[in-house]
Design a protein around this motif. Sequence first.
Motif, PDB file in Angstrom:
ATOM      1  N   LEU A 365       4.953  60.441 -17.191  1.00  0.00           N
ATOM      2  CA  LEU A 365       5.187  59.024 -17.491  1.00  0.00           C
ATOM      3  C   LEU A 365       5.292  58.773 -18.987  1.00  0.00           C
ATOM      4  O   LEU A 365       5.850  57.757 -19.408  1.00  0.00           O
ATOM      5  N   GLU A 366       4.717  59.683 -19.780  1.00  0.00           N
ATOM      6  CA  GLU A 366       4.766  59.473 -21.228  1.00  0.00           C
ATOM      7  C   GLU A 366       6.209  59.430 -21.695  1.00  0.00           C
ATOM      8  O   GLU A 366       7.000  60.250 -21.256  1.00  0.00           O
ATOM      9  N   GLY A 514       1.840  70.023 -14.545  1.00  0.00           N
ATOM     10  CA  GLY A 514       0.916  70.144 -15.679  1.00  0.00           C
ATOM     11  C   GLY A 514       1.473  69.541 -16.951  1.00  0.00           C
ATOM     12  O   GLY A 514       2.679  69.268 -17.053  1.00  0.00           O
ATOM     13  N   ASN A 515       0.587  69.366 -17.939  1.00  0.00           N
ATOM     14  CA  ASN A 515       1.075  68.742 -19.166  1.00  0.00           C
ATOM     15  C   ASN A 515       1.819  69.735 -20.056  1.00  0.00           C
ATOM     16  O   ASN A 515       2.189  69.395 -21.169  1.00  0.00           O
ATOM     17  N   ARG A 516       2.104  70.934 -19.539  1.00  0.00           N
ATOM     18  CA  ARG A 516       2.987  71.812 -20.306  1.00  0.00           C
ATOM     19  C   ARG A 516       4.446  71.345 -20.181  1.00  0.00           C
ATOM     20  O   ARG A 516       5.326  71.829 -20.873  1.00  0.00           O
ATOM     21  N   GLN A 517       4.722  70.431 -19.262  1.00  0.00           N
ATOM     22  CA  GLN A 517       6.075  69.871 -19.158  1.00  0.00           C
ATOM     23  C   GLN A 517       6.069  68.398 -19.567  1.00  0.00           C
ATOM     24  O   GLN A 517       5.261  67.607 -19.083  1.00  0.00           O
ATOM     25  N   THR A 518       7.005  68.029 -20.444  1.00  0.00           N
ATOM     26  CA  THR A 518       7.222  66.612 -20.763  1.00  0.00           C
ATOM     27  C   THR A 518       8.513  66.199 -20.086  1.00  0.00           C
ATOM     28  O   THR A 518       9.608  66.519 -20.564  1.00  0.00           O
ATOM     29  N   ALA A 668       7.581  61.623 -27.664  1.00  0.00           N
ATOM     30  CA  ALA A 668       7.604  61.484 -26.210  1.00  0.00           C
ATOM     31  C   ALA A 668       6.248  61.856 -25.628  1.00  0.00           C
ATOM     32  O   ALA A 668       5.782  61.256 -24.674  1.00  0.00           O
ATOM     33  N   ASN A 669       5.638  62.887 -26.207  1.00  0.00           N
ATOM     34  CA  ASN A 669       4.438  63.469 -25.613  1.00  0.00           C
ATOM     35  C   ASN A 669       3.325  63.528 -26.646  1.00  0.00           C
ATOM     36  O   ASN A 669       3.563  63.909 -27.791  1.00  0.00           O
ATOM     37  N   SER A 670       2.112  63.152 -26.206  1.00  0.00           N
ATOM     38  CA  SER A 670       1.015  63.128 -27.180  1.00  0.00           C
ATOM     39  C   SER A 670       0.353  64.493 -27.323  1.00  0.00           C
ATOM     40  O   SER A 670      -0.346  64.733 -28.291  1.00  0.00           O
ATOM     41  N   GLN A 675       0.655  74.718 -26.226  1.00  0.00           N
ATOM     42  CA  GLN A 675       0.513  74.757 -24.764  1.00  0.00           C
ATOM     43  C   GLN A 675       1.678  74.037 -24.082  1.00  0.00           C
ATOM     44  O   GLN A 675       1.889  74.179 -22.895  1.00  0.00           O
ATOM     45  N   ARG A 676       2.410  73.236 -24.858  1.00  0.00           N
ATOM     46  CA  ARG A 676       3.539  72.536 -24.254  1.00  0.00           C
ATOM     47  C   ARG A 676       4.750  73.468 -24.223  1.00  0.00           C
ATOM     48  O   ARG A 676       5.103  74.063 -25.236  1.00  0.00           O
TER      49      ARG A 676
END
Length: 889
Positions: A365-366, A514-518, A668-670, A675-676
Motif C-alpha cells: 500500500l505504501e 514481504g516488505n522485500r517487495q515494493t 515509495a517505500n520507507s 533487505q528490499r
Amino acid sequence: MRFFVCTILSLTYLFCIAQPRVEFGKQRLAAVAGRGRSIFISFDPSNRQKEAYTIDVDGNRIHIIASDASGALYGCLTLADMIKAQGYPRHHLHLSDHPGMVLRGACIGLQKTTLLRGRGPYEYPYTPQNFPWFYNKALWTKYLDSMVNNRLNTLYLWNGHPFASLVRLKEYPYAVEVDDATFRKNEEMFRWLTTEADRRGIWVIQLFYNIIVSKPFAEKNHLKTQDRNRHIIPIIADYTRRSIAAFVQKYPNVGLAFTLGEAMEGVGQDDIDWLTKTIIPGVKDGLRALGRTDEPPLVVRAHDTDGPADLAAALPLYKNLYIMAKYNGEALTTYTPHGAWADLHRKLSSVSQGLVENVHILANLEPFRYGSPDFIQHCVQAMHDIDHANSIHLYPQASYWDWPYSADSVEASAGGVRHEGVTATGGRDGSVWPEDGSGSRLLEMDRDWIWYKAWARYAWNCNRPRQEEIAYWSSQLAQKYGCDTAAGHLILDAYEKSGEISPKLLRRFGITDGNRQTLTLGMFMTQLIDPERYGLFTLLYESEGPPGEMLSQYAEREWKHLPHEGETPVDVINSTREEGRQAMAAIDAAASHVTANRAEFDRLRNDMYCYHWLAEFYDDKAAAALSVLRYNYSADRDDLARAYTALSASVDAFRELTRLTNGTYRYANSMQTPQRKIPIRGAGGHFITWREMLPLYEDELKHFRIHLDSMRTPGFQAAAPPAFQQADVQLEGGSYYVLDDGARPYSDTDLVIRNVAAPLRGLKALTFPSHDQRRAGTTLHFKCSEPVDLLVGFFEKKSSAFLPAPQLETDASANDYGQAEPRIANALILAGMPAVNVYAWSFKPGEHTLELGKGLCLILGFVKPTGRTRTYDASLNEPGKKNLDWLFE
Ligand code: SER
C-alpha cells in the motif's frame, strides 16, 4: 447491581470513583455538557463483558452504567459525541455496547528507514538523535487522543532491544547504550507515556526481538549483537532474563511482546528454550520482586517460529499468553484467507488466550492513501470468522520505518508551521516542521486518519449493515472536505474502488507478501514470467488471496484448453483497470464540491490518479507477460509482437505515474535497506522513487526490441553467462571434488550429480558427510587475501532434511553477505532429488567462519566475484522449457 454513583453536572455531588479513565471521560463530557442535566456514572460488576457500557436517558437524568473503568470511559466519550453532534438526547434512550475485539492495538516502530552505522536490523537505541519525536509530549498527546477517540486500547512500541535504553543491571552496567541524561529522559518518558495512555484506557506494550543484545554488551563479550546461527549461550540468556525482570519491575504497567524468530534459528528447540527458560522466568522474576502473583498478558509473535509448539511448551508455566500472527504477511491482499495460513491461525487461536491479528507493514500500500471501509470491514469479519482471532494489531498505513511522517512531499510555502520538534499541526496543508531540517512534512496519523478510524470501527463491531456504513462514511468524508453527503459518497467510492487495486495486483502478480517487495514501484518482466527466479513466496498464492491462477498457470491452461480455476490474472487485469478508471472518475466528480481541506483533497485526488496508472502499468505488463508465456508454447512470433505493444503501453503508464509522483512523494517505500529486493535492490536510499525506476523500464523495453530484432538472425541462440573462475582460499580441513556430471557430493551416500549448469562446470566443490549436515549443520573456516564469493546450492524443497535457502520474509539477516537471491536457478540435478538453486555469499579479504544451519546443502566452491547479481535460470529441471528471461535483459 452495585452502584457507585457520581454526578458530573448536577449540583449534587454524590460520590466519585477516583479512576483516571473515568476522570478522563468526565473531562470530555464536561467540555461539551451544559447545565441542567445530571449524568450518573456507575459500575455494574455483574456485567462480565469487558469495556461495556449502557447509556440510559430518562428525562433529565442520564445514566452511564459500565462494566469497568474503560467501559465508563467509552460511555462518556459516546455520550459526549452524541451531545456534540445533536445536543442532549431529548427522548428516552437505552443504548448498550461493547467491543468485538479484546485487544485493539496500533503500533509505532522505534525504527528507521536505514540501518545505523555498525548495527544490524531493528537495533535503534532510544535517543533524541534517533527519535526526536519520542520526547515530544504534544505529539504523544495528539496520538493518544486519536487512539482513544477510535476506542483503541493497546499501543505497541516495536524495537529490537529496548532494554539497554531503559534498564540498568548491576551485573551488566556496561550494557546500557545511552548516556545518563538520555537514560533519565527515557525513564521519565516511559512513566509519563504509560500514565497518559492509561487515562485513555490504553495499555502500552513494549516489543523486542530475539536474540539481540546491545552493542556495548556485544563488544565487551566479543559477540555479535545478533546472529541467527548462534545457539543460546549462558551469558546472553542470563543478561536477557535479568533485563526482562528489571523491566517488569521498573515498568509494571508496560506489557511485553516478543519475536522468537528472526535473529534466532528459524524454527527449533532454541525458540522453545528461549521462551520457557529465559523470557517467562524473567517475567516471573520481575513479578515476584513486585510481590505480584497475577499473570499479566504476554504477547508471543508467531513470526518465524513454530507458534503451536512454543505455546504447548510455555502454557504449563504461564497461562496468560496471547499469540500474534500476520494477517496477510507484510501486505494487505485479501479478506478471503485460506489454506495453510488460515489453518495455522485457527490452531493458534485454539491453544492461546487469544489470537492477535497483525496487520503488518502494508508493503503493497505504501505510499498512496488507502481507506476502503468495505475492504477493511470484510477483513475484520474474516479475522473473526475464518482465522478465529479475538484481537487486532494495526501498523501505520504507510511509512512505518519513518514514523511519525508520511512520504508526501509538501511544499514549505504551503504553510507548514515551524516549531521546536513536532509540536503542532496547523499549516494550511496540515504540515509540520521536524527538527531534523528535513523540510515540511505531513504526520502519518493525520494523513491516514481514515485508515485508523476504519479498522478501529470494525474492530469494535464488524457486523454493521452496508447501507449504514455507506451513510456513515459519506458523512465523515463530507465533514472532512466541506461538501454534501452525495459528494462524500463519491469520495468514498474513490476510496473503495482504489482499495481493491493494490491487494489484487500483489496477490495475483507479486513475488512475495514481504516488505522485500515494493509493489508501487512496479515489477520487471522477468519477475512476472519467471517469479521462481526471485524466490517466489508461494504462501502468497496458496493462502493470501482467493484461490486462483498464477500467470504461468493461466498461460498453460489456456494453451491446453483446460478450464480455468478461481481468480485468474485476466480477471484481475480487467477488474483493476475498471476500478482505477472508476476511482479517478469518482474523485473528479467530487472535486468541485470540496470547500474544506483543499490541499489534502488534491493530494487524495492525485493518489487516485496514481492508482489508476499503477493499475494500467501492471495490467498492460501482465498482458505482455501472458503473450510471452504463450510464445513458449506457440513459438509464434506474433505473440512476441503483441507482448511488445503491451509492454510499450505499460512503460507509458509508468511515465504517467512518474509524472504524478514527482514532487509529490519523497519515496515509495520507507524501508530503504538492502533487505528490499523487488523490483530492485534498494540499498543506500537508491531506487526508492518512480523517477529512478522509469529508465530501467525503458531499458527493458529497448532490450526486448533489440532481442526481437536479433531473433530474426538465423541460428540465433540465447547465451548462458560465462563460467565462474576459481578463487584461492586457505580452508581449514575439507576435501574437494570436481563439479561435473557423475560427481558424488556427499562422502556417505551414493547420490550422483546428473547435470550441472555450464557456468559451474569444473569448479572445486567441497564434499561433506550428509549425516553431519543434517545433524549439526555446515561450518567453514577460511582465510582469503582477495574478495571471494562462496557458492552454495540449496535443494528446492521445504523439508527438515534440507537447509532452507535464505529468506528475507523471516530473516532480516538473510542478505548480510548479498546471499538473498539465487545466482543460478535450477542449476544442478541430482538423481531422485529436488532441483538445486545456487546462491553466493560474498566475503571481503580476511579470516571468516560461515555457519549454516542444519540440513543438506551443496558447497560448490570459492569463486572470483563476477559483479553480476542477476539470476540466470538454467532450467535444468525442465529441459524442454525455453527460458525467455534473456529477451528483457
Ligand atoms: N519482517 C519483520 C517482522 O516481521 C519486520 O517487518 O518482524
